[in-house]
Write an enzyme that holds these catalytic residues in place. Structure first.
Site, short mmCIF file in Angstrom:
data_model
loop_
_atom_site.label_atom_id
_atom_site.label_comp_id
_atom_site.label_asym_id
_atom_site.label_seq_id
_atom_site.Cartn_x
_atom_site.Cartn_y
_atom_site.Cartn_z
N GLU A 49 -44.55 15.48 8.05
CA GLU A 49 -43.11 15.40 7.74
C GLU A 49 -42.43 16.65 8.28
O GLU A 49 -42.83 17.76 7.95
CB GLU A 49 -42.86 15.30 6.24
CG GLU A 49 -41.36 15.13 5.95
CD GLU A 49 -41.00 15.20 4.47
OE1 GLU A 49 -40.60 14.16 3.92
OE2 GLU A 49 -41.13 16.29 3.87
N GLU A 100 -34.33 29.76 13.58
CA GLU A 100 -34.34 31.02 12.82
C GLU A 100 -35.74 31.30 12.29
O GLU A 100 -36.21 32.42 12.32
CB GLU A 100 -33.37 30.93 11.64
CG GLU A 100 -31.91 30.90 12.03
CD GLU A 100 -31.41 32.24 12.54
OE1 GLU A 100 -31.88 33.27 12.03
OE2 GLU A 100 -30.55 32.24 13.44
N LYS A 128 -47.93 11.89 -6.90
CA LYS A 128 -47.19 10.91 -6.09
C LYS A 128 -47.95 9.58 -6.00
O LYS A 128 -47.35 8.51 -6.07
CB LYS A 128 -46.93 11.47 -4.68
CG LYS A 128 -45.96 10.65 -3.88
CD LYS A 128 -45.33 11.42 -2.75
CE LYS A 128 -44.26 10.61 -2.04
NZ LYS A 128 -43.59 11.37 -0.99
N ALA A 180 -30.54 24.20 -0.52
CA ALA A 180 -31.67 23.41 -1.02
C ALA A 180 -32.63 24.28 -1.84
O ALA A 180 -33.14 23.83 -2.88
CB ALA A 180 -32.42 22.76 0.15
N GLU A 198 -27.20 12.03 -2.88
CA GLU A 198 -26.20 12.13 -3.94
C GLU A 198 -26.14 13.55 -4.50
O GLU A 198 -25.08 14.06 -4.88
CB GLU A 198 -26.54 11.15 -5.06
CG GLU A 198 -25.31 10.68 -5.80
CD GLU A 198 -25.66 9.87 -7.02
OE1 GLU A 198 -26.72 9.21 -7.02
OE2 GLU A 198 -24.87 9.93 -7.99
N LYS A 249 -45.47 23.16 18.66
CA LYS A 249 -44.53 22.40 19.49
C LYS A 249 -43.11 22.96 19.34
O LYS A 249 -42.39 23.11 20.31
CB LYS A 249 -44.54 20.92 19.11
CG LYS A 249 -45.67 20.14 19.75
CD LYS A 249 -45.60 18.68 19.36
CE LYS A 249 -46.73 17.89 19.99
NZ LYS A 249 -46.60 17.78 21.46
N HIS A 279 -34.80 14.54 8.35
CA HIS A 279 -36.24 14.37 8.12
C HIS A 279 -36.84 13.45 9.19
O HIS A 279 -36.29 12.38 9.45
CB HIS A 279 -36.50 13.70 6.76
CG HIS A 279 -36.22 14.60 5.59
ND1 HIS A 279 -36.66 14.32 4.32
CD2 HIS A 279 -35.56 15.77 5.49
CE1 HIS A 279 -36.27 15.28 3.50
NE2 HIS A 279 -35.59 16.17 4.18
P1 0O2 Z 1 -41.72 19.54 -1.47
O1 0O2 Z 1 -41.40 20.85 -2.06
O2 0O2 Z 1 -41.11 19.35 -0.10
O3 0O2 Z 1 -43.16 19.21 -1.47
P2 0O2 Z 1 -41.02 9.38 0.57
O4 0O2 Z 1 -41.76 8.83 -0.61
O5 0O2 Z 1 -41.47 10.76 0.95
O6 0O2 Z 1 -40.92 8.45 1.73
P3 0O2 Z 1 -38.88 10.55 -0.73
O7 0O2 Z 1 -39.81 11.22 -1.66
O8 0O2 Z 1 -37.61 9.95 -1.27
O9 0O2 Z 1 -39.57 9.43 0.06
O10 0O2 Z 1 -38.60 11.54 0.44
P4 0O2 Z 1 -37.26 12.23 0.90
O11 0O2 Z 1 -36.24 12.20 -0.16
O12 0O2 Z 1 -36.90 11.73 2.24
O13 0O2 Z 1 -37.75 13.72 1.06
C1 0O2 Z 1 -38.40 14.38 0.06
C2 0O2 Z 1 -38.34 15.87 0.33
O14 0O2 Z 1 -37.03 16.25 0.75
C3 0O2 Z 1 -38.60 16.65 -0.95
O15 0O2 Z 1 -39.97 16.90 -0.99
C4 0O2 Z 1 -37.77 17.91 -0.74
O16 0O2 Z 1 -38.45 18.82 0.09
C5 0O2 Z 1 -36.58 17.38 0.01
N1 0O2 Z 1 -35.49 16.91 -0.85
C6 0O2 Z 1 -35.09 15.62 -1.01
N2 0O2 Z 1 -34.04 15.54 -1.85
C7 0O2 Z 1 -33.77 16.79 -2.25
C8 0O2 Z 1 -32.77 17.36 -3.13
O17 0O2 Z 1 -31.93 16.68 -3.72
N3 0O2 Z 1 -32.81 18.72 -3.31
C9 0O2 Z 1 -33.73 19.51 -2.67
N4 0O2 Z 1 -33.67 20.83 -2.88
N5 0O2 Z 1 -34.68 19.00 -1.84
C10 0O2 Z 1 -34.69 17.67 -1.63
P5 0O2 Z 1 -40.73 17.05 -2.36
O18 0O2 Z 1 -41.99 16.30 -2.22
O19 0O2 Z 1 -39.84 16.71 -3.51
O20 0O2 Z 1 -41.01 18.55 -2.47
#
Ligand code: 0O2
Length: 225
Positions: free
Chosen positions: A165, A64, A79, A177, A139, A46, A146
């Protein structure tokens, strides 16, 4: 996010013992993962289609690159344990929204919102949750848009809606990130330095955000010429 689409189809790649937690639901688990992998491909396509159309309308490419990833079994089980839900295939599908992930790396900040709006107009998908970490950064300094999207996949005898997601971010946000993620997992940071490093990372995130805004301004100036 690693490129680990293979895991959905290759039980051999899954660490020994991980399946113990599924209580005899191995086949159902593999089937569910194949549905997520299909949904992930649908979403990737998509965005590729949107990019082609966008290119035709605005004579430039808003995307990109696109990365896809399936959550590893270890990460899924961690999780599920964290949220305190018994590990069954049904619960995984009900409780988790990020088993399949698509990351869209955009050129400019406004491309992110334009693509999200274009996606929202498609009548076969549902955007069930939006988290705007660009207007409201985390923070840590993390910025991305997202979306949790439900997309249909067409199987031999049924149509099934699967959640994916989608993370949309600029090249600059992705640069920050990726490096922040690597630095966060460095285990040998002394506790007294943690706050200082967190502050430095926030500052670099601010600098990255300013750069994104400046690049957008430059593009707009050029467009007005
Ligand atoms: P990966 O590598 O993507 O598998 P949820 O339970 O999902 O509804 P959550 O976990 O608070 O709620 O989700 P959030 O914060 O909306 O999004 C989580 C994902 O965003 C993370 O996935 C990361 O990919 C990214 N992310 C969120 N906060 C940060 C941050 O502070 N630094 C970086 N580098 N990435 C962030 P996962 O599952 O942690 O990892």
């Amino acid at each position: 996010m690693q490129e680990i689409r293979r895991v959905a189809y290759a039980p051999g790649l899954i660490a020994e013992g991980v399946y113990d937690q599924l209580r005899g639901q191995e086949k159902e688990y593999m089937r569910l993962m194949s549905y997520y992998a299909s949904a992930m491909l649908e979403m990737e396509t998509k965005f590729k289609v949107l990019s082609i159309e966008f290119n035709g309308r605005f004579a430039r490419n808003p995307i990109e690159s696109i990365k896809t990833r399936m959550k590893t079994p270890g990460s899924i089980f961690e999780k599920m344990n964290r949220i305190g839900v018994p590990i069954t295939v049904e619960n995984i599908e009900r409780e988790l929204s990020d088993v399949a992930g698509v990351r869209v790396i955009c050129s400019f900040v406004d491309d992110i919102y334009r693509l999200a709006d274009m996606l929202a107009l498609q009548d076969d998908i549902y955007i069930i949750r939006t988290k705007d970490y660009i207007r409201h950064p985390k923070e840590s300094g993390y910025r991305s848009l997202h979306l949790i999207v439900e997309t249909p996949i067409f199987l031999s005898s049924e149509k099934r809606f699967m959640r994916v997601e989608v993370q949309l971010r600029t090249i600059a946000m992705d640069f920050w990130a990726s490096l922040e993620h690597k630095l966060r997992y460095k285990k040998d940071i002394p506790p007294e330095k943690t706050q200082q490093i967190a502050r430095q990372l926030q500052e670099t995130a601010e600098a990255v955000s300013r750069t994104d805004q400046q690049m957008l301004e430059i593009r707009r100036q050029i467009e007005r010429l």
